[in-house]
Design an enzyme around this catalytic site. Structure first.
Site, short mmCIF file in Angstrom:
data_model
loop_
_atom_site.label_atom_id
_atom_site.label_comp_id
_atom_site.label_asym_id
_atom_site.label_seq_id
_atom_site.Cartn_x
_atom_site.Cartn_y
_atom_site.Cartn_z
N VAL A 74 -29.82 -38.59 -33.97
CA VAL A 74 -30.80 -39.41 -34.68
C VAL A 74 -31.79 -39.96 -33.66
CG1 VAL A 74 -31.18 -41.36 -36.23
CG2 VAL A 74 -29.02 -40.09 -36.35
N CYS A 75 -33.06 -39.69 -33.91
CA CYS A 75 -34.14 -40.32 -33.13
C CYS A 75 -35.21 -40.77 -34.12
CB CYS A 75 -34.69 -39.41 -32.04
SG CYS A 75 -35.67 -38.01 -32.60
N SER A 76 -36.28 -41.27 -33.63
CA SER A 76 -37.30 -41.87 -34.49
C SER A 76 -37.65 -41.00 -35.69
CB SER A 76 -38.54 -42.18 -33.68
OG SER A 76 -39.53 -42.76 -34.48
N ALA A 134 -34.51 -41.70 -37.75
CA ALA A 134 -34.08 -43.10 -37.86
C ALA A 134 -35.00 -43.89 -38.77
CB ALA A 134 -34.04 -43.74 -36.47
#
Length: 166
Positions: free
Chosen positions: A71-73, A115
């Site tokens: 999970v990233c931006s 995210a």
């Protein structure tokens, strides 16, 4: 790894994320526990999110009993990084259809999420990814992709967290 049929339910889930997700990690782990055995593989003192992607992919590579969730931006950076690892087939999924297609068509073994989405949205994407089986659809195309991996020259490895200037 391409001929791994079935769903991911019950596998080891290696979870990696950006440090901005720390407040929600426990909630994500609750969701992941419904589908397998999650482990967190992040050094929260390392601000560089790609370190997380690297650690997860190294633990997923060559294993039929493990998958990754990153999970990233917006999920894109993790997906790009993850797909640099031989035997890792990462898919950035923004909705249920993406997750189902990542499994049925591409037999993805790493799920990349944004995210920016809410936890309920990502929980439904996780469920679709974990429960949708791969049944051999488009196997010839996946084998072609695997051949591309084997034919390409390996990229030089750089130390984790080291950024090259332009």
């Amino acid at each position: 790894m391409i001929r791994q049929f079935g769903a991911h339910r019950g596998k080891k889930i290696v979870f990696g994320f950006v440090r901005h997700l720390l407040a929600e990690v426990d909630d994500y782990l609750v969701v992941l526990r419904a589908f397998g055995r999650p482990t967190v593989n992040v050094d929260v003192t390392d601000p560089y999110y790609l370190t997380s992607a690297q650690r997860v992919c190294e633990l997923v590579q060559g294993r039929s009993d493990a998958i990754g969730v990153l999970v990233c931006s917006n999920g894109m950076g993790m997906s790009i990084a993850a797909n640099k690892f031989r035997g890792v087939y990462a898919a950035r999924c923004l909705d249920l259809e993406d997750a189902a297609m990542a499994r049925t068509v591409n037999n993805a073994n790493v799920l990349c999420l944004a995210a920016r989405a809410t936890l309920p949205v990502n929980a439904s994407i996780i469920e679709a990814f974990m429960t949708t089986p791969y049944e051999g659809r488009k196997i010839e195309q996946l084998e072609y992709i695997a051949c591309m991996e084997l034919e390409s020259d390996p990229a030089p490895r750089y130390a984790v967290g080291v950024r090259r200037s332009a």
